[in-house]
Design a protein around this motif. Structure first.
Motif, short mmCIF file in Angstrom:
data_model
loop_
_atom_site.label_atom_id
_atom_site.label_comp_id
_atom_site.label_asym_id
_atom_site.label_seq_id
_atom_site.Cartn_x
_atom_site.Cartn_y
_atom_site.Cartn_z
N PRO A 5 13.71 -2.96 2.40
CA PRO A 5 12.30 -2.55 3.08
C PRO A 5 12.14 -0.95 3.71
O PRO A 5 13.13 -0.57 3.82
CB PRO A 5 12.57 -3.57 4.56
N VAL A 7 6.44 1.23 7.54
CA VAL A 7 4.78 1.58 7.48
C VAL A 7 4.29 1.23 8.71
O VAL A 7 4.72 1.20 9.84
CB VAL A 7 4.31 0.61 6.39
N ASN A 22 7.73 -2.96 5.19
CA ASN A 22 7.09 -3.57 3.64
C ASN A 22 8.17 -4.08 3.01
O ASN A 22 9.15 -3.24 2.56
CB ASN A 22 6.42 -2.30 3.24
N ASP A 37 9.32 -5.50 -0.68
CA ASP A 37 8.69 -5.56 -1.83
C ASP A 37 8.51 -6.96 -2.68
O ASP A 37 7.90 -6.60 -3.93
CB ASP A 37 9.56 -4.50 -2.77
N THR A 75 -0.20 -9.63 2.95
CA THR A 75 0.40 -9.67 1.43
C THR A 75 -0.62 -9.80 0.43
O THR A 75 -1.77 -10.13 0.70
CB THR A 75 1.16 -10.88 1.53
N TRP A 116 -4.27 -7.95 7.08
CA TRP A 116 -3.47 -8.42 8.40
C TRP A 116 -3.98 -9.69 8.80
O TRP A 116 -5.06 -9.94 9.24
CB TRP A 116 -3.30 -7.40 9.70
#
Length: 176
Positions: A64, A67, A79, A81, A109, A167
């Motif tokens: 991660p 951010v 964040n 992946d 996401t 969000w």
């Protein structure tokens, strides 16, 4: 450390007409992901340490990364992946969310999952290969809907997709 106050109201029905029912409610962990740098994060309630790691090196995953938080001013977030990024916490330091519990989280996401909860992206979960002792909180299905998947069940999912890159403030409660 960070502190927070929560209030709740509820109705208590006594069991077997007991004069004084017993209620026990407690927060188990609080992961703010507000460190902003480094390779670990710390639970605000117990001081447990989670290591930012990649559990799928062969699949091209990365650990991660830090951010900006959910409203641009709330600090930081992590964040993931979607290929293997994880916060690894020793099992003895975490409370398994297998009983009656709630999970609350801010997330965003654009991912989708599969029709099988244990092989889809999720916020927190565990897979016990070969039996039905799996649980995934905040797992995504093929339509980008988020839900709870227990064992080898079909799970329960939101009415609307959440993989829009915005969000979302999510709370999932499971009553056993």
């Amino acid at each position: 450390g960070n502190t927070a106050t929560a209030t709740a109201s509820f109705t208590i029905d006594s069991v077997n007409h007991a004069a004084t029912p017993t209620v026990s409610v407690s927060s188990l962990e609080r992961w703010m992901f507000d460190e902003g740098t480094g390779t670990s994060t710390t639970d605000g309630y117990n001081g447990y340490t989670g290591t930012l790691t990649n559990i799928n090196v062969a699949g091209g995953g990365t650990a991660p990364t830090w951010v900006t938080g959910h409203n641009g001013t709330s600090g930081t977030a992590l964040n993931f992946d979607g290929k293997g990024a994880a916060v690894s916490v020793p099992a003895g330091d975490t409370a398994a969310l297998t009983g009656t519990s709630s999970l609350s989280v801010w997330f965003k996401t654009t991912q989708t999952g599969t029709s099988i909860g244990w092989s889809s992206p999720s916020i927190i979960g565990s897979e016990s290969a070969g039996d039905g002792n799996d649980i995934q909180w905040g797992t995504l299905n093929t339509n980008g809907k988020i839900g709870l998947d227990v064992g080898n069940s079909a799970g329960v999912y939101s009415a609307a997709a959440v993989n829009d890159g915005n969000w979302h403030d999510l709370t999932i409660t499971r009553t056993v």
